[in-house]
Scaffold this motif. Structure first.
Motif, PDB file in Angstrom:
ATOM      1  N   SER A 194       0.845  -1.187   0.000  1.00 57.70           N
ATOM      2  CA  SER A 194       0.000   0.000   0.000  1.00 57.70           C
ATOM      3  C   SER A 194       0.881   1.238   0.000  1.00 57.70           C
ATOM      4  O   SER A 194       2.033   1.206   0.454  1.00 57.70           O
ATOM      5  CB  SER A 194      -0.924   0.017   1.231  1.00 57.70           C
ATOM      6  N   ALA A 195       0.337   2.323  -0.510  1.00 56.09           N
ATOM      7  CA  ALA A 195       1.063   3.596  -0.560  1.00 56.09           C
ATOM      8  C   ALA A 195       0.087   4.725  -0.256  1.00 56.09           C
ATOM      9  O   ALA A 195      -1.099   4.661  -0.610  1.00 56.09           O
ATOM     10  CB  ALA A 195       1.710   3.806  -1.924  1.00 56.09           C
ATOM     11  N   ASP A 196       0.606   5.762   0.385  1.00 57.15           N
ATOM     12  CA  ASP A 196      -0.209   6.917   0.690  1.00 57.15           C
ATOM     13  C   ASP A 196       0.696   8.147   0.781  1.00 57.15           C
ATOM     14  O   ASP A 196       1.747   8.094   1.432  1.00 57.15           O
ATOM     15  CB  ASP A 196      -0.957   6.719   2.010  1.00 57.15           C
ATOM     16  N   GLY A 197       0.301   9.219   0.127  1.00 54.37           N
ATOM     17  CA  GLY A 197       1.098  10.439   0.153  1.00 54.37           C
ATOM     18  C   GLY A 197       0.883  11.238  -1.116  1.00 54.37           C
ATOM     19  O   GLY A 197      -0.243  11.368  -1.599  1.00 54.37           O
ATOM     20  N   ARG A 198       1.977  11.722  -1.652  1.00 52.23           N
ATOM     21  CA  ARG A 198       1.870  12.533  -2.868  1.00 52.23           C
ATOM     22  C   ARG A 198       3.102  12.325  -3.734  1.00 52.23           C
ATOM     23  O   ARG A 198       4.188  11.994  -3.256  1.00 52.23           O
ATOM     24  CB  ARG A 198       1.738  14.017  -2.516  1.00 52.23           C
ATOM     25  N   ILE A 199       2.908  12.527  -5.024  1.00 56.05           N
ATOM     26  CA  ILE A 199       3.995  12.555  -6.002  1.00 56.05           C
ATOM     27  C   ILE A 199       3.851  13.886  -6.727  1.00 56.05           C
ATOM     28  O   ILE A 199       2.974  14.048  -7.582  1.00 56.05           O
ATOM     29  CB  ILE A 199       3.917  11.377  -6.978  1.00 56.05           C
ATOM     30  N   GLY A 200       4.698  14.840  -6.369  1.00 55.55           N
ATOM     31  CA  GLY A 200       4.538  16.184  -6.893  1.00 55.55           C
ATOM     32  C   GLY A 200       3.255  16.795  -6.373  1.00 55.55           C
ATOM     33  O   GLY A 200       3.002  16.838  -5.172  1.00 55.55           O
ATOM     34  N   ARG A 201       2.406  17.262  -7.264  1.00 57.82           N
ATOM     35  CA  ARG A 201       1.133  17.868  -6.894  1.00 57.82           C
ATOM     36  C   ARG A 201      -0.008  16.844  -6.803  1.00 57.82           C
ATOM     37  O   ARG A 201      -1.135  17.212  -6.459  1.00 57.82           O
ATOM     38  CB  ARG A 201       0.752  18.948  -7.917  1.00 57.82           C
ATOM     39  N   ILE A 202       0.263  15.592  -7.102  1.00 58.24           N
ATOM     40  CA  ILE A 202      -0.785  14.573  -7.140  1.00 58.24           C
ATOM     41  C   ILE A 202      -0.795  13.798  -5.821  1.00 58.24           C
ATOM     42  O   ILE A 202       0.229  13.253  -5.402  1.00 58.24           O
ATOM     43  CB  ILE A 202      -0.574  13.612  -8.313  1.00 58.24           C
ATOM     44  N   ASN A 203      -1.941  13.760  -5.162  1.00 57.80           N
ATOM     45  CA  ASN A 203      -2.125  12.934  -3.972  1.00 57.80           C
ATOM     46  C   ASN A 203      -2.426  11.501  -4.417  1.00 57.80           C
ATOM     47  O   ASN A 203      -3.240  11.279  -5.319  1.00 57.80           O
ATOM     48  CB  ASN A 203      -3.271  13.467  -3.114  1.00 57.80           C
ATOM     49  N   VAL A 204      -1.789  10.531  -3.768  1.00 58.80           N
ATOM     50  CA  VAL A 204      -1.878   9.133  -4.189  1.00 58.80           C
ATOM     51  C   VAL A 204      -2.235   8.258  -2.993  1.00 58.80           C
ATOM     52  O   VAL A 204      -1.659   8.396  -1.910  1.00 58.80           O
ATOM     53  CB  VAL A 204      -0.548   8.645  -4.794  1.00 58.80           C
ATOM     54  N   ASP A 230      -5.304  18.993  -5.772  1.00 58.21           N
ATOM     55  CA  ASP A 230      -5.823  20.138  -5.021  1.00 58.21           C
ATOM     56  C   ASP A 230      -5.572  21.427  -5.793  1.00 58.21           C
ATOM     57  O   ASP A 230      -4.448  21.689  -6.244  1.00 58.21           O
ATOM     58  CB  ASP A 230      -5.145  20.232  -3.656  1.00 58.21           C
ATOM     59  N   HIS A 231      -6.623  22.200  -5.910  1.00 66.73           N
ATOM     60  CA  HIS A 231      -6.511  23.525  -6.518  1.00 66.73           C
ATOM     61  C   HIS A 231      -7.280  24.502  -5.647  1.00 66.73           C
ATOM     62  O   HIS A 231      -8.525  24.502  -5.646  1.00 66.73           O
ATOM     63  CB  HIS A 231      -7.062  23.533  -7.941  1.00 66.73           C
ATOM     64  N   ASP A 232      -6.520  25.299  -4.885  1.00 67.34           N
ATOM     65  CA  ASP A 232      -7.133  26.268  -3.981  1.00 67.34           C
ATOM     66  C   ASP A 232      -8.076  25.528  -3.030  1.00 67.34           C
ATOM     67  O   ASP A 232      -7.658  24.666  -2.278  1.00 67.34           O
ATOM     68  CB  ASP A 232      -7.839  27.355  -4.789  1.00 67.34           C
ATOM     69  N   TRP A 233      -9.365  25.825  -3.054  1.00 66.88           N
ATOM     70  CA  TRP A 233     -10.324  25.244  -2.127  1.00 66.88           C
ATOM     71  C   TRP A 233     -11.050  24.041  -2.715  1.00 66.88           C
ATOM     72  O   TRP A 233     -12.044  23.569  -2.153  1.00 66.88           O
ATOM     73  CB  TRP A 233     -11.365  26.299  -1.734  1.00 66.88           C
ATOM     74  N   MET A 234     -10.514  23.474  -3.806  1.00 69.64           N
ATOM     75  CA  MET A 234     -11.155  22.349  -4.476  1.00 69.64           C
ATOM     76  C   MET A 234     -10.195  21.158  -4.555  1.00 69.64           C
ATOM     77  O   MET A 234      -8.984  21.324  -4.704  1.00 69.64           O
ATOM     78  CB  MET A 234     -11.590  22.747  -5.885  1.00 69.64           C
ATOM     79  N   ARG A 235     -10.744  19.978  -4.446  1.00 73.79           N
ATOM     80  CA  ARG A 235      -9.989  18.737  -4.653  1.00 73.79           C
ATOM     81  C   ARG A 235     -10.762  17.869  -5.649  1.00 73.79           C
ATOM     82  O   ARG A 235     -11.953  17.585  -5.458  1.00 73.79           O
ATOM     83  CB  ARG A 235      -9.777  17.985  -3.349  1.00 73.79           C
ATOM     84  N   GLY A 269     -14.792  12.168  -8.500  1.00 78.67           N
ATOM     85  CA  GLY A 269     -15.447  12.965  -7.472  1.00 78.67           C
ATOM     86  C   GLY A 269     -14.720  14.268  -7.247  1.00 78.67           C
ATOM     87  O   GLY A 269     -13.632  14.510  -7.790  1.00 78.67           O
ATOM     88  N   ALA A 270     -15.328  15.123  -6.441  1.00 80.15           N
ATOM     89  CA  ALA A 270     -14.727  16.416  -6.126  1.00 80.15           C
ATOM     90  C   ALA A 270     -15.219  16.866  -4.765  1.00 80.15           C
ATOM     91  O   ALA A 270     -16.369  16.594  -4.379  1.00 80.15           O
ATOM     92  CB  ALA A 270     -15.077  17.460  -7.191  1.00 80.15           C
ATOM     93  N   ASP A 271     -14.337  17.543  -4.039  1.00 82.66           N
ATOM     94  CA  ASP A 271     -14.664  18.133  -2.751  1.00 82.66           C
ATOM     95  C   ASP A 271     -14.475  19.644  -2.859  1.00 82.66           C
ATOM     96  O   ASP A 271     -13.444  20.113  -3.355  1.00 82.66           O
ATOM     97  CB  ASP A 271     -13.768  17.589  -1.640  1.00 82.66           C
ATOM     98  N   PHE A 272     -15.452  20.397  -2.362  1.00 80.09           N
ATOM     99  CA  PHE A 272     -15.409  21.855  -2.443  1.00 80.09           C
ATOM    100  C   PHE A 272     -15.554  22.433  -1.037  1.00 80.09           C
ATOM    101  O   PHE A 272     -16.623  22.306  -0.421  1.00 80.09           O
ATOM    102  CB  PHE A 272     -16.532  22.380  -3.345  1.00 80.09           C
TER     103      PHE A 272
END
Length: 644
Positions: free
Chosen positions: A411-421, A456-461, A548-551
């Protein structure tokens, strides 16, 4: 010599000649001569200057008082002068540590350590503690050490014991629709001869969770020396469905039910065994009923069970590890809480995992794991609290089963650059002692993979997710290829706001008291119950793709949307159980939207309102139908959580 010095020589010589009585007169001074030239030999006779005795040393301490010296220039002291330190201050604080003398802190003579730093702010009037206020300093939340003088009955020693209390109220109201079969012996409405009746129902559940912990040690930078913890959960629930023999096996029972139960969710002692570095790398052991999650999102085993766990970290917390063994407890049928009044199951779990931070890239944590599930319930018959058999499952030959299966996982959890994985992969290898299709042993060879990427972009995921769990391709051969977990509770694809994850779909017509999927589960496992049943590797598998998206519209208000599509990976097992020649794989679209409101911008008050709809695909329509010929199934979840 200067001119002034030369003119004083005769006077000095005369004074020397008039010395004390009896003194021999010195010889007359020689006539002045020219000074010697460089390189000439030094004169044989001493000069008059060499005959002058040095002045006596001046005792400045006698001539000038100390306070006068320090007053010459304010803030300056005479070099080399060190005044005597004042006497050590004393304080009367019974039971407190004796402060070190001021001599131990050169240059800090005007400061004094306070033994009880936790009550300093209250003494100064900065804050007044209130037991019901979790936002400020509170002894009941572990912000201050226990005052032993007030709890003399408590057998503790030392001044570093803390008490932590917690309380959670979880209220759920859930109207929903799903395929509900008509009772075999009778129905709620005479004349209903269809296989499926009305599909409307609702659930109301109130759960109160109360916990307490007694902890020794200052835990700001290190784990506790020892911890005792207990957590109890009480649930009262009411369910109303339109058909009989859904909530109880007895046709005489009504189609609604009220039930309540008290479960023990945590009861353990945690002992700190030692440190392995000056950065508090440690190893500890925990014994008792405790929560455990095998991976980052709870795909394989996410439960609170009776066990023993050795855990710790190394290399400045870059490595973390767990070695654990669990003995599974029985669950209450209607609440899903631990039931310690029953004998634990003959189902054992041995697991080991290792986490590595910043591997293989910086910002990503990797985990490798080995989990062994040893089930010995072949001769065990379990009837749930509603009268339905759950072990063995009423499928195939109806015989008891036992199995050994090993899950190899990454399993993996974290980020690669700007991408959460987030990702998890498992291979299930083992043996089923009795396949309910063939009544013979079968090898278990199944696989699982799930990945979620978000940006993530500002207040959106924005999120993309995919899941693949293999299905059994031939139920009558010697291999079981359908992947099933031990006890899944996934935080994935919308979690419990998703229709498919939240609702249990009964597999009517192919087995009695069997569900396609389990509540709070994503796998199509064909189990009698996630809480009380056994894993089943003769299942159709699952394919899932979602977006999906979170705002975060404000710090207090969030809107989350999910658009998922599901398929069966292989319908061979469904065809065999339903005796159908073909069943399409398409389950349908699962669409949901959720609003989350935190009025204090904390987790102490959380309100959630979500709605989900399942638009059935060809495979779902082939398996299920309803009296109203509905083209959609709906789930609404209203949830309020209060935490202390």
């Amino acid at each position: 010599m200067s001119a002034i010095g030369s003119s004083l020589l005769p006077i000095i010589a005369t004074l020397a000649a008039q010395g004390a009585p009896g003194a021999e007169a010195p010889p007359p001074a020689p006539a002045p001569e020219d000074p010697p030239i460089a390189g000439d030999a030094a004169p044989a006779e001493q000069s008059a200057e060499e005959l002058i005795p040095p002045p006596p040393p001046v005792d400045w301490q006698e001539m000038v008082k100390d306070d006068l010296v320090t007053d010459i220039i304010e803030g300056r002291r005479r070099p080399g002068y060190r005044p005597d330190l004042p006497d050590a201050l004393s304080q009367d604080n019974v039971g407190a540590l004796r402060p070190p003398p001021p001599q131990a802190f050169p240059g800090m003579e005007d400061q004094l350590p306070v033994p009880d730093r936790w009550r300093l702010v209250e003494t100064l009037g900065v804050v007044k503690e209130r037991w019901f206020d979790p936002y400020h300093q509170n002894t009941y939340k572990g912000d201050r050490a226990i005052d032993r003088s007030k709890v003399k009955w408590l057998p503790i020693k030392g001044d570093d014991w803390f008490f932590v209390a917690s309380a959670v109220s979880d209220t759920v109201f859930e109207p929903r629709t799903f395929p509900i079969p008509v009772g075999v012996q009778t129905t709620e409405r005479p004349g209903s001869l269809d296989v499926f009746g009305k599909d409307r129902s609702f659930v109301f559940a109130q759960t109160v969770i109360a916990g307490a912990a007694l902890i020794k040690g200052s835990t700001a930078f290190k784990p506790p020396d020892i911890e005792y913890r207990v957590t109890l959960a009480y649930q009262a629930n009411y369910v109303d469905v339109p058909e009989r023999r859904v909530l109880d096996v007895r046709p005489s029972k009504a189609s609604h039910r009220y039930d309540s139960f008290l479960g023990v969710q945590e009861l353990f002692v945690d002992k700190h065994l030692g440190n392995t570095s000056d950065r508090y790398d440690f190893y500890s052991i925990r014994l008792g009923i405790q929560p455990f999650q095998s991976d980052f999102r709870g795909f394989l085993f996410n439960d609170s069970q009776l066990g023993i766990r050795l855990f710790g970290n190394r290399d400045n917390n870059r490595f973390q590890y767990n070695l654990a063994a669990f003995w599974r407890l029985e669950k209450d049928t209607n609440s899903g809480l631990n039931d310690i009044t029953q004998t634990p199951r003959d189902d054992f779990i041995l697991t080991a995992n290792l986490y590595r931070q910043d591997f293989p890239v910086v910002g990503l944590t990797s985990q490798v794991s080995v989990t062994y599930n040893m089930n010995r319930e072949k001769n065990d018959v379990q009837i749930d609290h509603n009268g339905f058999p759950v072990r063995p499952a009423l499928l195939g030959d109806l015989r008891g089963r036992e199995y050994d299966v090993v899950y190899l996982g990454y399993s993996a959890d974290g980020r690669i650059g700007r991408i959460n994985v987030t990702a998890s992969f498992y291979a299930a290898l083992g043996e089923d002692r009795n396949s309910f299709f063939t009544s013979k042993p079968a090898e278990i060879r199944a696989g699982f993979g799930a990945v979620e990427l978000s940006y993530d972009h500002d207040w959106m995921r924005f999120r993309l997710s995919g899941l693949y769990a293999t299905g059994d391709g031939d139920p009558y051969n010697k291999t079981e290829g359908g992947f099933d977990a031990i006890f899944e509770n996934p935080i994935f694809g919308g979690a419990d706001t998703s229709y498919w994850i939240r609702q249990t779909i009964p597999f009517a017509g192919g087995g009695r008291v069997i569900s396609i999927n389990g509540r709070n589960g994503i796998l199509n496992s064909l189990r009698s119950s996630k809480e009380e049943g056994q894993s089943n590797f003769n299942n159709p598998g699952t394919v899932f793709i979602g977006a999906g998206a979170d705002f975060d519209l404000t710090p207090e208000f969030r809107v989350s949307t999910n658009f998922n599509h599901l398929w069966f990976e292989n319908t061979s097992s469904l065809q065999a159980l339903r005796t159908e020649g073909s069943i399409p794989k398409d389950i349908g679209f699962d669409l949901s939207v959720a609003t989350i409101w935190r009025p204090k911008a904390t987790q102490n008050i959380v309100g959630r309102l979500s709605g989900a709809v399942l638009l059935p695909g060809k495979g779902f329509k082939d398996l299920f139908d309803n009296k109203q010929k509905n083209d959609a199934y709906v789930s609404i979840l209203a949830n309020v959580i209060l935490s202390f």
